[in-house]
Structure formats: structure tokens, C-alpha cells
Design a protein around this motif. Structure first.
Motif, PDB file in Angstrom:
ATOM      1  N   SER A   1       0.810  -1.221   0.000  1.00 30.47           N
ATOM      2  CA  SER A   1       0.000   0.000   0.000  1.00 30.47           C
ATOM      3  C   SER A   1       0.845   1.275   0.000  1.00 30.47           C
ATOM      4  CB  SER A   1      -0.900  -0.007   1.242  1.00 30.47           C
ATOM      5  OG  SER A   1      -1.593   1.217   1.337  1.00 30.47           O
ATOM      6  N   ILE A   2       0.329   2.290  -0.691  1.00 34.33           N
ATOM      7  CA  ILE A   2       0.950   3.623  -0.692  1.00 34.33           C
ATOM      8  C   ILE A   2       1.035   4.169   0.741  1.00 34.33           C
ATOM      9  CG2 ILE A   2      -1.285   4.790  -1.126  1.00 34.33           C
ATOM     10  CD1 ILE A   2       1.972   5.975  -2.729  1.00 34.33           C
ATOM     11  N   PHE A   3       0.100   3.748   1.567  1.00 24.84           N
ATOM     12  CA  PHE A   3       0.084   4.158   2.985  1.00 24.84           C
ATOM     13  C   PHE A   3       1.394   3.745   3.663  1.00 24.84           C
ATOM     14  CE2 PHE A   3      -0.982   2.734   7.395  1.00 24.84           C
ATOM     15  CZ  PHE A   3      -1.396   3.950   7.939  1.00 24.84           C
ATOM     16  N   MET A   4       1.821   2.495   3.428  1.00 22.99           N
ATOM     17  CA  MET A   4       3.053   2.000   4.067  1.00 22.99           C
ATOM     18  C   MET A   4       4.293   2.632   3.441  1.00 22.99           C
ATOM     19  SD  MET A   4       2.159   0.387   6.654  1.00 22.99           S
ATOM     20  CE  MET A   4       3.865   0.294   7.188  1.00 22.99           C
ATOM     21  N   GLU A   5       4.241   2.934   2.158  1.00 21.16           N
ATOM     22  CA  GLU A   5       5.388   3.611   1.527  1.00 21.16           C
ATOM     23  C   GLU A   5       5.643   4.952   2.212  1.00 21.16           C
ATOM     24  OE1 GLU A   5       6.646   5.467  -2.791  1.00 21.16           O
ATOM     25  OE2 GLU A   5       5.038   3.964  -2.763  1.00 21.16           O
TER      26      GLU A   5
ATOM     27  N   ASP B   1      -8.871   6.432   2.603  1.00 19.63           N
ATOM     28  CA  ASP B   1      -9.589   7.266   3.563  1.00 19.63           C
ATOM     29  C   ASP B   1      -8.633   7.723   4.663  1.00 19.63           C
ATOM     30  OD1 ASP B   1     -11.288   8.423   5.355  1.00 19.63           O
ATOM     31  OD2 ASP B   1     -12.705   6.752   5.466  1.00 19.63           O
ATOM     32  N   LEU B   2      -8.466   9.021   4.770  1.00 12.58           N
ATOM     33  CA  LEU B   2      -7.525   9.576   5.759  1.00 12.58           C
ATOM     34  C   LEU B   2      -7.980   9.373   7.200  1.00 12.58           C
ATOM     35  CD1 LEU B   2      -6.429  12.858   3.965  1.00 12.58           C
ATOM     36  CD2 LEU B   2      -4.963  10.954   4.608  1.00 12.58           C
ATOM     37  N   GLN B   3      -9.211   8.909   7.352  1.00 10.76           N
ATOM     38  CA  GLN B   3      -9.731   8.693   8.712  1.00 10.76           C
ATOM     39  C   GLN B   3      -8.890   7.695   9.517  1.00 10.76           C
ATOM     40  OE1 GLN B   3     -13.948   8.046   8.456  1.00 10.76           O
ATOM     41  NE2 GLN B   3     -14.232   8.669  10.579  1.00 10.76           N
ATOM     42  N   VAL B   4      -8.193   6.786   8.815  1.00 14.55           N
ATOM     43  CA  VAL B   4      -7.380   5.797   9.540  1.00 14.55           C
ATOM     44  C   VAL B   4      -6.297   6.481  10.376  1.00 14.55           C
ATOM     45  CG1 VAL B   4      -7.764   3.886   7.926  1.00 14.55           C
ATOM     46  CG2 VAL B   4      -5.781   5.378   7.609  1.00 14.55           C
ATOM     47  N   MET B   5      -5.986   7.744  10.063  1.00 15.75           N
ATOM     48  CA  MET B   5      -4.960   8.469  10.830  1.00 15.75           C
ATOM     49  C   MET B   5      -5.366   8.613  12.298  1.00 15.75           C
ATOM     50  SD  MET B   5      -2.963   8.722   8.331  1.00 15.75           S
ATOM     51  CE  MET B   5      -1.566   9.736   8.713  1.00 15.75           C
ATOM     52  N   ASP B   6      -6.670   8.529  12.568  1.00 19.33           N
ATOM     53  CA  ASP B   6      -7.147   8.621  13.966  1.00 19.33           C
ATOM     54  C   ASP B   6      -6.554   7.518  14.837  1.00 19.33           C
ATOM     55  OD1 ASP B   6      -8.621  10.749  13.141  1.00 19.33           O
ATOM     56  OD2 ASP B   6     -10.560   9.734  13.181  1.00 19.33           O
TER      57      ASP B   6
END
Length: 329
Positions: A103-107, A286-291
Motif C-alpha cells: 500500500s501507498i500508505f506503508m510507503e 480514507d484519511l480517517q485511519v490516521m485517527d
């Protein structure tokens, strides 16, 4: 990937990586949680659950556990290998993640970690990533929804011990169990919160962490619960086949004259499974995971031993009742 052969090889690979890179906390958390996955797999062929589940139920549940264990490894371990290679070359190689369908999130997170070395943010990110990665591929997969959750969830959650994650360690030569209990496996939100609580249980107390690391290094994972409790479990069946079940335990101790409960090693319980390729696609949108990076505000103590002992007694009673019912027929 040679390490992705079965639960035992995956679990060992996580620990080996952690010993080389103790800054990657998730590798040890993943190792300990993967041990629990292995125990759950062998329980299906162990003395107690063999009496409570049909062969089809055992196969369905094993297939679900094995797929999840395999998927997480083939997503997480390439991240570790690229981090290792980045250190060797002294240049971040995380731009290669898309070639491994990571995932781009982990990058983004690994690049942040490379710069700031924030161990906690990396760990929580990996927890968020792995649970979201599993969500569509396993939890929402119609096959497992139908075969496992709809048919087996009540049995496995309320009656049995699949919801206990145990971290064994020795304190003054005595076995201690710490951990957490999961109540809603089908909720990605609950699984992420569980991961955060488990991280806190393991890494917030230096003594518990050191003792658990020592235990893990000196007790190679075989999948049998004998690994941590050889006074109660044995990987050799000590009983007579077909004999009516007798209650063995009282408050997590064997009753006088009782034999140990059979808990096989993984290699004796299940054959290797050739997995089909992982489904493509990036879960992140979804940027909500930043919570989830916010601190847990609840106190976590990890006390689980009494609860686990009660669960074992419940399973024993269920095994006895089942045998009594079939005997009456």
C-alpha cells in the motif's frame, strides 16, 4: 518466498528479522501473534476441539486461519526485506513498494520512519495496514463469510479459546501469560484496537518485553501448546482412542492422576497448503485511519491467565458433554 511455507516458518522469520532489527517492533508483535495463529490451527486437530467440530468445520477454519497468516506475511515480509536492503545501501528503497503490491500508505510511513525513527508510528501503521489488507481478502470474502463466520462464529467465539491472544513468558522460573481477548473478529476497527492493546501489553513494560523475548528465543515455535505449557499439554497423545473424555484440569492444573491434553505440532496436524496469488488492490483511500495513531486512553494490564483457564475448563466440559450426548445416542 521460502519463508512463507507454513505458520512455523513464517513465525520463525518474524523473530529472526526482529533479532536483527529490534527497532521494528511489529516484527516481534507479529511473531507472538503468529504463534497464537499456529496454536489455533493445531487446536483444530487437538484432543478437545476434535470432539466438538466436524471434519468439514475443521478444514474450513484452518483454511481461513492459514490464508490470513499467509497473506499478512507476503505483505509484511517484503517490506522488511526492502528496509534491510535500504540500510545496507544507506538509501531508502520504499519507492519499490508498488512492485510488491504494498500500500501507498506503508510507503509513506516507511519514508517517515527512515527520517524520524518513530518506532511506535511504524508499528501502529503496520497494524492498521495488515488488518485493512485482510479485510476484503479474508474477512469479507464470501467463502469465509459463509463457511466460517455464519456457521462457526458462535461456537468459536463464545465457547472456545480462539479469541484469546496469549503472550507466554517466565518469571522466576514460573510460567506467566499476558495478552488480550478479541470479541468481534469481523470488525476491522476492533482488530486494529486489539493490535494497539497487544502492542502496549508487550512493549510498555520493559521487564515483560525482555522476559517474552527470552522465552520466544529459547522456545522455538512448533504449533503445539506444549511449547508454553508442557505440564498441561503434550504433542504425543497419552490417551486411549475412543475412550470417553475425562476432565483433566482444575484451575489450570492437572487433577491428580490425570494425563496431559493432546496438542499436536503443526507438521503433525496439517499438510502444507499451496496458496493462490493474493488479490490485487490498495485498501488505502480514507484519511480517517490516521485517527488510530492517537494514544489509547484506557489502562491496559494484560491480565488474561484466569480468563484463559476458565475457557479451558469450558472447552473440557463441552468435550465431555458432546461425548456424553453421542454416547446416549
Amino acid at each position: 518466498m521460502e519463508w512463507n511455507l507454513n505458520n512455523v516458518t513464517r513465525t520463525r522469520a518474524y523473530l529472526n528479522f526482529y533479532r536483527d532489527h529490534p527497532e521494528v517492533h511489529w516484527a516481534f508483535l507479529g511473531h507472538m501473534v503468529s504463534r497464537n495463529g499456529g496454536w489455533n490451527m493445531t487446536d483444530l486437530k487437538g484432543e478437545l476441539l476434535s470432539r466438538l467440530l466436524s471434519n468439514k468445520e475443521k478444514r474450513s477454519y484452518f483454511s481461513f486461519l492459514e490464508r490470513g497468516n499467509w497473506l499478512i506475511f507476503q505483505d509484511a515480509y517484503p517490506q522488511f526485506l526492502l528496509y534491510h536492503e535500504s540500510l545496507k545501501r544507506n538509501i531508502p528503497l520504499f519507492f519499490l513498494f508498488p512492485f510488491f503490491n504494498i500500500s501507498i500508505f506503508m510507503e509513506t510511513i516507511w519514508n517517515y520512519f527512515w527520517k524520524y525513527q518513530n518506532k511506535s508510528i511504524l508499528t501502529i501503521a503496520l497494524i492498521i495496514n495488515e488488518q485493512n489488507y485482510l479485510e476484503k481478502r479474508v474477512v469479507q470474502n464470501p467463502l469465509y463469510k459463509n463457511e466460517v463466520f455464519n456457521k462457526l462464529e458462535f461456537k468459536l467465539q463464545d465457547l472456545l479459546s480462539f479469541n484469546h491472544i496469549l503472550f507466554p513468558y517466565l518469571e522466576n522460573g514460573e510460567l506467566k501469560l499476558t495478552g488480550q481477548t478479541l470479541h468481534q473478529f469481523v470488525s476491522v476497527h476492533e482488530r486494529i484496537l486489539l493490535g494497539k492493546r497487544l502492542y502496549k501489553v508487550l512493549f510498555n513494560n520493559k521487564e515483560v518485553l525482555n522476559n517474552t523475548e527470552q522465552w520466544a528465543i529459547s522456545h522455538p515455535h512448533t504449533g503445539s501448546r506444549k511449547d508454553y505449557w508442557p505440564t498441561i499439554f503434550n504433542n504425543v497423545h497419552e490417551g486411549t482412542p475412543g475412550k470417553q473424555y475425562q476432565i483433566h484440569l482444575k484451575s489450570c492444573r492437572l487433577k491428580p492422576g490425570a494425563r496431559r491434553i493432546y496438542s499436536p505440532s503443526l507438521e503433525n496436524a496439517w499438510k502444507h497448503v499451496k496458496q493462490v496469488e493474493a488479490e490485487k488492490g490498495d485498501w488505502f483511500g480514507d484519511l480517517q485511519v490516521m485517527d488510530y495513531f492517537l494514544e489509547l486512553d484506557e489502562p491496559i494490564n494484560g491480565e488474561i491467565q484466569n480468563e484463559y483457564c476458565k475457557t479451558l475448563e469450558r472447552i473440557e466440559l463441552a468435550a465431555l458433554a458432546k461425548k456424553a450426548i453421542s454416547f446416549l445416542h
